[in-house]
Design a protein around this motif. Structure first.
Motif, PDB file in Angstrom:
ATOM      1  N   ASP A 185       0.848  -1.174   0.000  1.00 32.30           N
ATOM      2  CA  ASP A 185       0.000   0.000   0.000  1.00 32.30           C
ATOM      3  C   ASP A 185       0.893   1.235   0.000  1.00 32.30           C
ATOM      4  O   ASP A 185       1.583   1.504   0.976  1.00 32.30           O
ATOM      5  CB  ASP A 185      -0.896  -0.026   1.235  1.00 32.30           C
ATOM      6  N   GLU A 186       0.923   1.956  -1.107  1.00 28.07           N
ATOM      7  CA  GLU A 186       1.813   3.110  -1.223  1.00 28.07           C
ATOM      8  C   GLU A 186       1.473   4.191  -0.213  1.00 28.07           C
ATOM      9  O   GLU A 186       2.352   4.865   0.296  1.00 28.07           O
ATOM     10  CB  GLU A 186       1.763   3.670  -2.645  1.00 28.07           C
ATOM     11  N   THR A 187       0.210   4.359   0.105  1.00 23.21           N
ATOM     12  CA  THR A 187      -0.140   5.389   1.077  1.00 23.21           C
ATOM     13  C   THR A 187       0.413   5.037   2.451  1.00 23.21           C
ATOM     14  O   THR A 187       0.839   5.909   3.194  1.00 23.21           O
ATOM     15  CB  THR A 187      -1.666   5.570   1.157  1.00 23.21           C
ATOM     16  N   PHE A 188       0.445   3.756   2.765  1.00 21.93           N
ATOM     17  CA  PHE A 188       1.026   3.327   4.044  1.00 21.93           C
ATOM     18  C   PHE A 188       2.510   3.664   4.077  1.00 21.93           C
ATOM     19  O   PHE A 188       3.021   4.185   5.057  1.00 21.93           O
ATOM     20  CB  PHE A 188       0.815   1.820   4.229  1.00 21.93           C
ATOM     21  N   MET A 189       3.224   3.362   2.992  1.00 23.45           N
ATOM     22  CA  MET A 189       4.659   3.637   2.946  1.00 23.45           C
ATOM     23  C   MET A 189       4.928   5.134   3.027  1.00 23.45           C
ATOM     24  O   MET A 189       5.826   5.560   3.736  1.00 23.45           O
ATOM     25  CB  MET A 189       5.281   3.064   1.668  1.00 23.45           C
ATOM     26  N   GLU A 190       4.150   5.929   2.324  1.00 20.51           N
ATOM     27  CA  GLU A 190       4.350   7.374   2.361  1.00 20.51           C
ATOM     28  C   GLU A 190       4.093   7.923   3.759  1.00 20.51           C
ATOM     29  O   GLU A 190       4.830   8.764   4.232  1.00 20.51           O
ATOM     30  CB  GLU A 190       3.423   8.060   1.348  1.00 20.51           C
ATOM     31  N   SER A 191       3.064   7.422   4.421  1.00 25.40           N
ATOM     32  CA  SER A 191       2.743   7.948   5.739  1.00 25.40           C
ATOM     33  C   SER A 191       3.854   7.636   6.736  1.00 25.40           C
ATOM     34  O   SER A 191       4.155   8.448   7.595  1.00 25.40           O
ATOM     35  CB  SER A 191       1.408   7.390   6.231  1.00 25.40           C
ATOM     36  N   ASP A 192       4.492   6.480   6.609  1.00 26.15           N
ATOM     37  CA  ASP A 192       5.594   6.154   7.510  1.00 26.15           C
ATOM     38  C   ASP A 192       6.764   7.105   7.293  1.00 26.15           C
ATOM     39  O   ASP A 192       7.383   7.558   8.253  1.00 26.15           O
ATOM     40  CB  ASP A 192       6.063   4.717   7.305  1.00 26.15           C
ATOM     41  N   TYR A 193       7.077   7.391   6.046  1.00 30.98           N
ATOM     42  CA  TYR A 193       8.171   8.321   5.780  1.00 30.98           C
ATOM     43  C   TYR A 193       7.820   9.731   6.243  1.00 30.98           C
ATOM     44  O   TYR A 193       8.643  10.433   6.782  1.00 30.98           O
ATOM     45  CB  TYR A 193       8.516   8.353   4.283  1.00 30.98           C
ATOM     46  N   ASP A 194       6.566  10.123   6.021  1.00 31.55           N
ATOM     47  CA  ASP A 194       6.146  11.466   6.405  1.00 31.55           C
ATOM     48  C   ASP A 194       6.243  11.686   7.910  1.00 31.55           C
ATOM     49  O   ASP A 194       6.586  12.761   8.368  1.00 31.55           O
ATOM     50  CB  ASP A 194       4.704  11.742   5.944  1.00 31.55           C
ATOM     51  N   HIS A 195       5.934  10.652   8.677  1.00 24.73           N
ATOM     52  CA  HIS A 195       5.969  10.782  10.133  1.00 24.73           C
ATOM     53  C   HIS A 195       7.373  10.592  10.699  1.00 24.73           C
ATOM     54  O   HIS A 195       7.575  10.797  11.887  1.00 24.73           O
ATOM     55  CB  HIS A 195       5.012   9.788  10.786  1.00 24.73           C
ATOM     56  N   GLY A 196       8.318  10.189   9.885  1.00 24.90           N
ATOM     57  CA  GLY A 196       9.699  10.061  10.336  1.00 24.90           C
ATOM     58  C   GLY A 196       9.977   8.829  11.182  1.00 24.90           C
ATOM     59  O   GLY A 196      10.963   8.789  11.903  1.00 24.90           O
ATOM     60  N   TYR A 197       9.126   7.791  11.082  1.00 21.65           N
ATOM     61  CA  TYR A 197       9.353   6.594  11.894  1.00 21.65           C
ATOM     62  C   TYR A 197      10.692   5.928  11.565  1.00 21.65           C
ATOM     63  O   TYR A 197      11.378   5.456  12.447  1.00 21.65           O
ATOM     64  CB  TYR A 197       8.230   5.575  11.689  1.00 21.65           C
ATOM     65  N   PHE A 198      11.047   5.910  10.293  1.00 19.86           N
ATOM     66  CA  PHE A 198      12.281   5.251   9.907  1.00 19.86           C
ATOM     67  C   PHE A 198      13.497   6.024  10.408  1.00 19.86           C
ATOM     68  O   PHE A 198      14.494   5.441  10.779  1.00 19.86           O
ATOM     69  CB  PHE A 198      12.347   5.057   8.389  1.00 19.86           C
ATOM     70  N   ASP A 199      13.422   7.332  10.426  1.00 23.49           N
ATOM     71  CA  ASP A 199      14.528   8.140  10.943  1.00 23.49           C
ATOM     72  C   ASP A 199      14.736   7.889  12.426  1.00 23.49           C
ATOM     73  O   ASP A 199      15.862   7.798  12.899  1.00 23.49           O
ATOM     74  CB  ASP A 199      14.273   9.630  10.700  1.00 23.49           C
ATOM     75  N   ILE A 200      13.659   7.763  13.159  1.00 21.70           N
ATOM     76  CA  ILE A 200      13.762   7.513  14.592  1.00 21.70           C
ATOM     77  C   ILE A 200      14.415   6.165  14.836  1.00 21.70           C
ATOM     78  O   ILE A 200      15.319   6.031  15.650  1.00 21.70           O
ATOM     79  CB  ILE A 200      12.370   7.578  15.266  1.00 21.70           C
ATOM     80  N   GLU A 201      14.014   5.154  14.112  1.00 25.61           N
ATOM     81  CA  GLU A 201      14.600   3.837  14.280  1.00 25.61           C
ATOM     82  C   GLU A 201      16.073   3.862  13.930  1.00 25.61           C
ATOM     83  O   GLU A 201      16.886   3.272  14.630  1.00 25.61           O
ATOM     84  CB  GLU A 201      13.864   2.823  13.417  1.00 25.61           C
ATOM     85  N   LEU A 202      16.450   4.531  12.872  1.00 26.52           N
ATOM     86  CA  LEU A 202      17.844   4.607  12.467  1.00 26.52           C
ATOM     87  C   LEU A 202      18.664   5.347  13.525  1.00 26.52           C
ATOM     88  O   LEU A 202      19.756   4.915  13.884  1.00 26.52           O
ATOM     89  CB  LEU A 202      17.958   5.308  11.102  1.00 26.52           C
ATOM     90  N   GLU A 203      18.123   6.442  14.041  1.00 28.65           N
ATOM     91  CA  GLU A 203      18.820   7.181  15.099  1.00 28.65           C
ATOM     92  C   GLU A 203      19.034   6.307  16.322  1.00 28.65           C
ATOM     93  O   GLU A 203      20.106   6.312  16.917  1.00 28.65           O
ATOM     94  CB  GLU A 203      18.031   8.444  15.490  1.00 28.65           C
ATOM     95  N   ASP A 204      18.016   5.531  16.689  1.00 27.39           N
ATOM     96  CA  ASP A 204      18.137   4.637  17.838  1.00 27.39           C
ATOM     97  C   ASP A 204      19.213   3.578  17.590  1.00 27.39           C
ATOM     98  O   ASP A 204      19.972   3.243  18.504  1.00 27.39           O
ATOM     99  CB  ASP A 204      16.811   3.952  18.146  1.00 27.39           C
ATOM    100  N   LEU A 205      19.257   3.059  16.376  1.00 27.46           N
ATOM    101  CA  LEU A 205      20.278   2.059  16.051  1.00 27.46           C
ATOM    102  C   LEU A 205      21.679   2.663  16.113  1.00 27.46           C
ATOM    103  O   LEU A 205      22.603   2.052  16.636  1.00 27.46           O
ATOM    104  CB  LEU A 205      20.033   1.472  14.659  1.00 27.46           C
ATOM    105  N   LEU A 206      21.838   3.857  15.574  1.00 23.37           N
ATOM    106  CA  LEU A 206      23.161   4.481  15.539  1.00 23.37           C
ATOM    107  C   LEU A 206      23.656   4.870  16.932  1.00 23.37           C
ATOM    108  O   LEU A 206      24.862   5.006  17.137  1.00 23.37           O
ATOM    109  CB  LEU A 206      23.141   5.693  14.606  1.00 23.37           C
ATOM    110  N   LYS A 207      22.756   5.030  17.892  1.00 25.98           N
ATOM    111  CA  LYS A 207      23.168   5.361  19.260  1.00 25.98           C
ATOM    112  C   LYS A 207      23.977   4.233  19.888  1.00 25.98           C
ATOM    113  O   LYS A 207      24.755   4.465  20.803  1.00 25.98           O
ATOM    114  CB  LYS A 207      21.953   5.670  20.135  1.00 25.98           C
TER     115      LYS A 207
END
Length: 180
Positions: free
Chosen positions: A107-129
């Motif tokens: 579902d493209e709208t699902f993927m876009e909404s995740d990027y828009d809310h920054g969920y992936f950035d938060i997970e990446l930041e947590d991993l890099l910590k």
């Protein structure tokens, strides 16, 4: 159980190729298909692990095409020709089905909404910590920003070999953190 010899198959093939009446051609074709059916099933089982009606019908259609295209004058063994050509055909069919199965709908709208809310950035930041400063720097500059590792090593004022070690350790740590 009745076994068919190569001579039986050759006679049916020659009869099919030389027949002029439609009825005779159909009878010889029916015989050839009966002779070749075990080979078709064997190839299906080899490539797919099971035999179903759809694959069997595809095999019959391909067999009729191969029989029509077979040239008696070339002195190629008919059953060897059929084994090879049917094997290639079912191999290609298996590849086609694998490509279709690999396509995943999302579902493209699902993927876009995740990027828009920054969920992936938060997970990446947590991993890099979970990485040391130098490991994090190598990951950010070399992997994420696509900078050459030798340039990253110069920026950190470390050797290239040590930069490779930092990268390797960082990747190991990230794999462990991702699996948790």
């Amino acid at each position: 159980m009745e076994t068919n010899t190569y001579e039986d198959i050759e006679q049916a093939l020659i009869g099919y190729k030389e027949a002029t009446a439609t009825w005779d051609k159909q009878e010889y074709l029916r015989q050839l298909l009966a002779y070749i059916t075990p080979l078709i099933k064997k190839k299906i089982r080899h490539y797919f692990g099971y035999v179903d009606e759809d694959l069997l019908q595809l095999g019959y259609v391909r067999t009729i095409e191969l029989i029509d295209n077979y040239e008696l004058e070339r002195n190629i063994l008919f059953m060897g020709y059929m084994k090879r050509m049917l094997g290639c055909y079912y191999y290609d069919e298996k590849r086609k089905q694998a490509k279709v199965a690999d396509l995943v709908e999302y579902d493209e709208t699902f993927m876009e909404s995740d990027y828009d809310h920054g969920y992936f950035d938060i997970e990446l930041e947590d991993l890099l910590k979970g990485l040391s400063y130098k490991e994090r720097y190598v990951v950010e500059r070399h992997i994420m920003e696509k900078s050459l590792l030798k340039n990253v090593a110069k920026e950190l004022d470390v050797s290239y070999v040590y930069a490779k070690e930092l990268k390797r350790n960082a990747i190991k740590k990230l794999r462990v953190l991702i699996c948790l």
